[in-house]
Enzyme design. Structure first.
Site, PDB file in Angstrom:
ATOM      1  N   SER A  15       0.810  -1.225   0.000  1.00  0.00           N
ATOM      2  CA  SER A  15       0.000   0.000   0.000  1.00  0.00           C
ATOM      3  C   SER A  15       0.838   1.269   0.000  1.00  0.00           C
ATOM      4  O   SER A  15       0.355   2.338  -0.388  1.00  0.00           O
ATOM      5  CB  SER A  15      -0.942   0.010   1.216  1.00  0.00           C
ATOM      6  OG  SER A  15      -0.194   0.002   2.431  1.00  0.00           O
ATOM      7  N   SER A  16       2.084   1.180   0.440  1.00  0.00           N
ATOM      8  CA  SER A  16       2.929   2.381   0.509  1.00  0.00           C
ATOM      9  C   SER A  16       4.392   1.967   0.558  1.00  0.00           C
ATOM     10  O   SER A  16       4.728   0.780   0.599  1.00  0.00           O
ATOM     11  CB  SER A  16       2.584   3.213   1.757  1.00  0.00           C
ATOM     12  OG  SER A  16       2.857   2.463   2.941  1.00  0.00           O
ATOM     13  N   GLY A  17       5.258   2.977   0.554  1.00  0.00           N
ATOM     14  CA  GLY A  17       6.681   2.744   0.770  1.00  0.00           C
ATOM     15  C   GLY A  17       7.323   1.789  -0.208  1.00  0.00           C
ATOM     16  O   GLY A  17       7.083   1.833  -1.417  1.00  0.00           O
ATOM     17  N   SER A 133      14.563  -7.879   4.011  1.00  0.00           N
ATOM     18  CA  SER A 133      15.148  -7.887   5.346  1.00  0.00           C
ATOM     19  C   SER A 133      15.521  -6.445   5.694  1.00  0.00           C
ATOM     20  O   SER A 133      14.717  -5.522   5.512  1.00  0.00           O
ATOM     21  CB  SER A 133      16.355  -8.821   5.378  1.00  0.00           C
ATOM     22  OG  SER A 133      16.933  -8.865   6.658  1.00  0.00           O
ATOM     23  N   TYR A 147      12.331  -5.676  16.794  1.00  0.00           N
ATOM     24  CA  TYR A 147      12.356  -5.587  15.336  1.00  0.00           C
ATOM     25  C   TYR A 147      13.647  -6.199  14.789  1.00  0.00           C
ATOM     26  O   TYR A 147      13.619  -6.974  13.821  1.00  0.00           O
ATOM     27  CB  TYR A 147      12.240  -4.125  14.909  1.00  0.00           C
ATOM     28  CG  TYR A 147      12.419  -3.903  13.418  1.00  0.00           C
ATOM     29  CD1 TYR A 147      11.380  -4.171  12.535  1.00  0.00           C
ATOM     30  CD2 TYR A 147      13.618  -3.412  12.906  1.00  0.00           C
ATOM     31  CE1 TYR A 147      11.541  -3.973  11.171  1.00  0.00           C
ATOM     32  CE2 TYR A 147      13.781  -3.204  11.547  1.00  0.00           C
ATOM     33  CZ  TYR A 147      12.741  -3.486  10.680  1.00  0.00           C
ATOM     34  OH  TYR A 147      12.913  -3.290   9.335  1.00  0.00           O
ATOM     35  N   LYS A 151      14.348  -9.450  12.103  1.00  0.00           N
ATOM     36  CA  LYS A 151      15.132  -9.405  10.867  1.00  0.00           C
ATOM     37  C   LYS A 151      16.300 -10.380  10.912  1.00  0.00           C
ATOM     38  O   LYS A 151      16.676 -10.955   9.886  1.00  0.00           O
ATOM     39  CB  LYS A 151      15.606  -7.973  10.595  1.00  0.00           C
ATOM     40  CG  LYS A 151      14.477  -7.017  10.262  1.00  0.00           C
ATOM     41  CD  LYS A 151      13.642  -7.507   9.076  1.00  0.00           C
ATOM     42  CE  LYS A 151      12.529  -6.551   8.698  1.00  0.00           C
ATOM     43  NZ  LYS A 151      11.723  -7.025   7.556  1.00  0.00           N
TER      44      LYS A 151
END
Length: 272
Positions: A15-17, A133, A147, A151
């Protein structure tokens, strides 16, 4: 005259980025592209990209979307696992339940998607799974421990899985962006049990994070690397994306551990 249908790519978190940029770049490269998000009703149609609602934390949603793609297009050549969320706060400030939620999106969501597409890719003898990643997959970052842990998990899972499926014509590749100029920092999960002892340092981290993100690469830079991973005749095991990611990757390899540790603390405006 024999014709072949275009390759099909599925991008999560579109949806973005980075995800949005990846759908456009892959479409420009000739792929039939399906972008997914929890709520695609807010996404303006266009650019030839098909959008489907998807919740990567739901087994039923994942299975349904993959089945829908295969029924409609008859093939799935590239999966880009991009959906993810961040976490802002000291590790001690996150409840176990909240930490599990972050892992459910960033790690188990990726695993759900991977398991859903692998039988089809193996049967066809080809396919690429591209896991987005981060530099956080190989370096630490204070106040982002949960977070960073997700990753690191993605890195280990991806590299191990690639060895298992390579003989079946499937590759599992990693794209490792550095800071990217997206609303990622504004959309992070906030720690649910904040402690006063971390308040000052957490505030400093938020300032550093905001400055770093605003000075980060354009999402199109990462999208271009994702497209390279999808199309390279001889793909690399991992692709760093952006100048910061490349520089940090080199420093991680060549600097002594103590010097690298010191640089992390300096970057985050921490004491010795």
């Amino acid at each position: 005259m024999k014709t072949t249908s275009p390759q099909v790519a599925l991008v999560t978190g579109a949806s973005s980025g980075i995800g949005k940029a990846a759908t456009l770049t892959l479409a420009d490269a000739g792929f039939t592209v399906i972008g997914t998000s929890r709520d695609t009703s807010r996404i303006a149609p266009g650019n030839g990209v098909t959008f489907l609602d998807l919740d990567v934390t739901s087994d039923e949603s994942v299975a349904g979307v993959v089945e829908q793609v295969l029924d409609r297009f008859g093939r799935l050549d590239v999966l880009v696992n991009n959906a993810g969320i961040g976490g802002n706060g000291a590790a001690e400030e996150f409840s176990v339940a909240q930490t599990q939620n972050v892992f459910d999106v960033n790690v188990f969501g990726l695993i759900r998607m991977t398991k859903a597409v692998l039988p089809h890719m193996r049967a066809r003898g080809s396919g690429r799974i591209i896991n987005v990643s981060s530099v956080a997959g190989f370096v630490p970052n204070p106040f982002m421990a949960n977070y960073v842990a997700t990753k690191h998990a993605v890195e280990g899972y991806s590299e191990s899985l690639d060895h298992e499926v390579r003989e079946h014509g499937v590759r599992v590749l990693r794209v490792q962006p550095g800071p990217v100029n997206t609303p990622f920092d504004a959309n992070q999960v906030q720690a649910d049990t904040p402690l006063a002892v971390y308040a000052h340092r957490r505030g400093v981290f938020e300032d550093v994070m905001r400055e770093t993100m605003r000075g980060g690469d354009d999402p199109a830079v990462v999208a271009k690397v994702i497209a390279a991973a999808a199309t390279d005749p001889k793909p690399k095991l991992r692709y760093t994306a952006g100048s910061t990611a490349s520089r940090v990757s080199v420093l991680r390899r060549i600097l002594p551990a103590r010097a690298f540790d010191k640089s992390v603390r300096k970057l985050n405006r921490m004491g010795r």
